[in-house]
Write an enzyme that holds these catalytic residues in place. Structure first.
Site, mmCIF file in Angstrom:
data_model
loop_
_atom_site.group_PDB
_atom_site.id
_atom_site.type_symbol
_atom_site.label_atom_id
_atom_site.label_comp_id
_atom_site.label_asym_id
_atom_site.label_seq_id
_atom_site.Cartn_x
_atom_site.Cartn_y
_atom_site.Cartn_z
ATOM 1 N N LEU A 1 0.877 -1.169 0.000
ATOM 2 C CA LEU A 1 0.000 0.000 0.000
ATOM 3 C C LEU A 1 0.907 1.209 0.000
ATOM 4 C CD1 LEU A 1 -2.773 -0.852 2.650
ATOM 5 C CD2 LEU A 1 -3.017 -0.792 0.171
ATOM 6 N N ASP A 2 0.645 2.184 -0.879
ATOM 7 C CA ASP A 2 1.535 3.342 -0.914
ATOM 8 C C ASP A 2 1.405 4.169 0.364
ATOM 9 O OD1 ASP A 2 -0.440 5.541 -1.261
ATOM 10 O OD2 ASP A 2 -0.838 4.578 -3.175
ATOM 11 N N LYS A 3 2.309 5.080 0.549
ATOM 12 C CA LYS A 3 2.403 5.875 1.780
ATOM 13 C C LYS A 3 1.097 6.579 2.119
ATOM 14 C CE LYS A 3 4.469 9.880 1.555
ATOM 15 N NZ LYS A 3 3.432 10.834 2.063
#
Length: 252
Positions: free
Chosen positions: A116-118
């Site tokens: 999951l991206d930041k």
């Protein structure tokens, strides 16, 4: 007389993979990172050969054995936490959260399934079952993941139809059909849930941006049959036996 070759002797990364410790690529990184030792000596050569049935293999202080017990966890990843093991920019990682969790005694041997991206929060599977992890992230598995999206603008049926049928992204890739539900709009802001069966980099954000609805908030609320539910941000729980069985059922 020439000694018969012992065919059980394999490269160190392959041994780690064969023992079910992690995937081959993950094993290669562990070796080059200098956290694997064989018979008391740190090994960084990917071609170093071992006999898994005889040699003592240690990864980050823990012995690797054939009698490996699998761990299956669900984390509610907060925004601003990254899914890498180490971040060069010093940002908090999911491993920091794992190490802080008292019930997790073996954080170094676990890995997130996918990323999951930041800026995205929500459901993230954590395990040491490399075979299951690889099956779930294989593009051919078409494994469903559901997200709650908050975006700018008022979503309408025409837009929903575009998302459902597939969106051509800026790089020319056309996404697979998605399922949209629970749409709500107010004050030029919309919410909906979207289920996709692929995992291109920042796919949901790119889909909505390509049709003029920039994403404000993005949260993954389900990974196949595993629901985020009431799990609070930053918290971790063990998967139930039924959840594990259903995950494995989806990958066969």
């Amino acid at each position: 007389m020439k000694k018969k070759q012992d065919f059980r002797v394999v490269s160190l990364p392959r041994a780690l993979s064969k023992l079910g410790f992690c995937s081959r690529s993950q094993a290669e990184k562990l070796v080059t990172d200098g956290v694997v030792s064989v018979n008391g000596k740190v090994i960084t050569s990917l071609s170093f050969r071992v006999n898994p049935s005889k040699d003592s293999i240690i990864v980050e202080g823990a012995a690797v054995t054939k009698e490996k017990s699998f761990v299956y966890l669900l984390m509610n990843k907060p925004v601003d936490v990254v899914t890498t093991r180490v971040d060069e920019r010093g940002r908090k990682t999911v491993y920091d959260l794992l190490k802080a969790e008292r019930s997790v005694h073996d954080a170094g041997h676990l890995f997130p399934v996918g990323r999951l991206d930041k800026d995205t929060s929500g459901a993230l599977l954590i395990t040491n079952d490399s075979q299951l992890g690889e099956k779930l992230t294989n593009p051919g598995s078409k494994f469903p993941k559901t997200y709650k999206v908050v975006c700018e603008g008022v979503l309408n049926r025409e837009v929903l139809s575009e998302l459902s049928e597939g969106i051509e992204l800026e790089d020319g890739y056309t996404t697979m059909p998605a399922r949209i539900s629970k749409m709500f709009s107010e004050n030029n802001v919309s919410e909906c849930e979207i289920t996709v069966v692929e995992g291109k980099n920042r796919q949901i954000r790119r889909m909505f941006e390509s049709i003029g609805f920039p994403v404000i908030e993005l949260e993954r609320i389900a990974i196949g049959p595993v629901l985020l539910g009431e799990l609070q941000s930053g918290q971790i729980r063990k998967l139930s036996k039924d959840e594990i069985a259903n995950l494995k059922k989806h990958t066969h």
